[in-house]
Each structure stands twice: as C-alpha cells, then as structure tokens.
Enzyme design. Structure first.
Site, PDB file in Angstrom:
ATOM      1  CD  GLU A 130     -21.253 -17.600 -35.732  1.00 53.79           C
ATOM      2  OE1 GLU A 130     -20.544 -16.613 -35.501  1.00 53.79           O
ATOM      3  OE2 GLU A 130     -21.967 -17.712 -36.752  1.00 53.79           O
ATOM      4  CB  CYS A 145     -24.808 -12.007 -36.053  1.00 55.66           C
ATOM      5  SG  CYS A 145     -25.851 -13.495 -35.995  1.00 55.66           S
TER       6      CYS A 145
END
Length: 130
Positions: free
Chosen positions: A54, A85
């Site tokens: 990401e 996360c």
C-alpha cells in the site's frame, strides 16, 4: 469495477521483493479520473524496515499527481482476505475518504468489500494538527 483493481494488485504482487517473509503482497488504488496506481511489498535486510504494498502504491499515486481515491484493492499470495496493516490503514486514510471502498482479496478475486471508515474508524485526522 473492482476486478481491474484486483488484477492490478495481482500484477504488482508478482514484483514483490519478499525474500525474508516469503509473503508477497500487492495493492492497487483508483482515482476519481480512472487512473490506477499499484505497488508491492519490498523487504530489506534490516527486516522489518521494508515497506508495504500500500505504501508503494501511495508513492506512485503521489508521484502521478494524486487525486480523489475511489477504490483500493489488496491481495496476498498466501492469505485469504488480507487487510492493510495498521500503519497502512492510517496512510491510506490520509488520502481516501471514510466511504472509499476497500476490496479485500484472495488469489481468486474480491472476497469482501468494506469502507475505509469501517477499517479505521478512529484514525487520526490531519486537521487536528493545525
């Protein structure tokens, strides 16, 4: 609409550099104007100092001029319905709205769709720092 994000995330995952965890991840995000930015996780020897898929996708997005994010897909080779996360949830929330769709994928496609607000209901907002 989510399938092309899934495909971009899978393509990015194939470039992952994960020699330590053996856990390749791919992510892709779409902007309001239809552009797709993708990224993979990249590990380094001073593990865990690498960066997530990401984060890589967000770097591409910023370098590409940014814009309103309308969708995000995340996929991992060895995990059903992977989620970003905690750190990446905050990073994504910096550039996505609470109602931005987050497509959680496995190796066959989208398994679940949630919003960024559902994924990070109490994230920090930059406005509190002003």
């Amino acid at each position: 609409m989510s399938h092309d994000l899934f495909e971009a995330a899978v393509a990015a995952m194939k470039h992952a550099h994960a020699p330590y965890s053996k856990f390749p991840v791919g992510a892709a995000l779409r902007t309001e104007d239809g552009r797709i930015f993708s990224g993979c996780n990249i590990e380094v020897a001073s593990y865990p100092e690498g960066w997530c898929a990401e984060t890589t996708a967000l770097g591409q997005y910023i370098m590409g001029g940014g814009g309103r994010i309308t969708g995000i897909a995340v996929v991992a080779e060895r995990m059903h319905r992977i989620t970003p996360c905690g750190g990446c949830r905050q990073r994504l929330a910096e550039f996505a709205d609470a109602d931005t769709k987050l497509f959680l994928c496995d190796d066959t496609g989208v398994v679940e769709t949630v919003t960024m607000g559902e994924m990070l209901p109490y994230g920090f907002k930059g406005s509190i720092l002003k």
